[in-house]
Scaffold this motif. Structure first.
Motif, mmCIF file in Angstrom:
data_model
loop_
_atom_site.group_PDB
_atom_site.id
_atom_site.type_symbol
_atom_site.label_atom_id
_atom_site.label_comp_id
_atom_site.label_asym_id
_atom_site.label_seq_id
_atom_site.Cartn_x
_atom_site.Cartn_y
_atom_site.Cartn_z
ATOM 1 N N VAL A 1 -16.308 5.469 18.474
ATOM 2 C CA VAL A 1 -16.859 4.466 17.554
ATOM 3 C C VAL A 1 -15.996 3.209 17.566
ATOM 4 O O VAL A 1 -16.500 2.084 17.654
ATOM 5 N N VAL A 2 -14.685 3.389 17.501
ATOM 6 C CA VAL A 2 -13.771 2.240 17.544
ATOM 7 C C VAL A 2 -13.872 1.530 18.886
ATOM 8 O O VAL A 2 -13.889 0.287 18.948
ATOM 9 N N ALA A 3 -13.955 2.292 19.982
ATOM 10 C CA ALA A 3 -14.064 1.686 21.309
ATOM 11 C C ALA A 3 -15.344 0.859 21.433
ATOM 12 O O ALA A 3 -15.323 -0.264 21.957
ATOM 13 N N GLY A 4 -16.454 1.392 20.926
ATOM 14 C CA GLY A 4 -17.703 0.646 20.971
ATOM 15 C C GLY A 4 -17.654 -0.615 20.125
ATOM 16 O O GLY A 4 -18.160 -1.676 20.524
ATOM 17 N N ALA A 5 -17.023 -0.521 18.946
ATOM 18 C CA ALA A 5 -16.918 -1.691 18.078
ATOM 19 C C ALA A 5 -16.051 -2.768 18.718
ATOM 20 O O ALA A 5 -16.373 -3.966 18.665
#
Length: 236
Positions: free
Chosen positions: A222-226
């Motif tokens: 999720v953090v990587a996508g954000a």
């Protein structure tokens, strides 16, 4: 040839380990599968047919959204074992020995309260007010049918005679038991957990410490996508 006076007893096979009872939300599972199918259809279409930054935005969006959908729909589950309750919520996994549980509460949400007063919500067992209303309606109809001595229309079994064992049990003059559940599904699951708590709460093997583990396997993508999404918008 000499024979021993006595033989050592044969080793006993290990006792089978009782399997955990697993509680999940069928509606959440169905909704999660449907959402993932839609995301995959739209995302891969954008990856293949898109131009310019569109494929990268689609990729970043999928990396961001897919773990969130899985976390809130497919991931939540409650595992009730002999010694402890394991709660798998979207971003945490909590292991609580039965001896550390003070109460299992049902209100607008289902939750576990430990002896220190901390609360842990059961995401896998959402409260359904509609399900409760339906269960109360079934219960009221069953009580009315029992008071009249009637069987529900179209559901009796003919030719069973006194003492026959049909769907409703009992024979002539016996009480009539409806087959429809008079408790909402999640409320029944909470009743099962309370019964296990009552049975195992004082057991020696059901004592211990509460463990809490964060679900980094969900948070990391999720953090990587954000981050990827922010970079793509920043370089526009």
């Amino acid at each position: 040839m000499t024979t021993p006076d006595h033989q050592s007893p044969a080793p006993q096979p290990p006792l089978p380990v009782a399997k955990d009872r697993i509680y999940r939300s069928p509606m959440a599972l169905a909704g999660g599968v449907l959402l993932l199918a839609v995301i995959a259809w739209l995302g891969f279409d954008a990856l293949i047919q898109g131009r310019g930054r569109t494929p990268w935005l689609a990729l970043a969006g999928m990396i961001l959204v897919v773990p969130l959908v899985i976390a809130f729909t497919l991931r939540p589950a409650v595992f009730a074992g002999e010694d402890r309750l394991r709660i798998r919520n979207p971003f945490r996994v909590i292991g609580i020995p039965w001896g550390e549980i003070a109460a299992l509460r049902s209100g607008y949400s289902n939750e576990v309260v430990d002896k220190a007063g901390r609360k842990y919500q059961l995401w896998a067992l959402p409260v359904s007010l509609r399900g409760r209303k339906k269960a109360e309606a079934r219960k009221a109809r069953a009580a009315a049918d029992a008071a009249r001595g009637d069987r529900p229309a179209g559901r009796g079994l003919g030719g069973l005679g006194a003492g026959g064992m049909g769907l409703f049990g009992g024979g002539a003059g016996g009480s009539i038991t409806p087959t429809g559940a008079t408790r909402a599904e999640t409320d029944q699951a909470m009743d099962d957990l309370r019964e296990l708590l009552e049975q195992r709460g004082e057991a020696e093997s059901a004592q211990g410490e509460i463990s809490v583990r964060w679900a980094y396997e969900v948070a990391a993508p999720v953090v990587a996508g954000a981050v990827l999404m922010v970079i793509l918008f920043a370089v526009h």
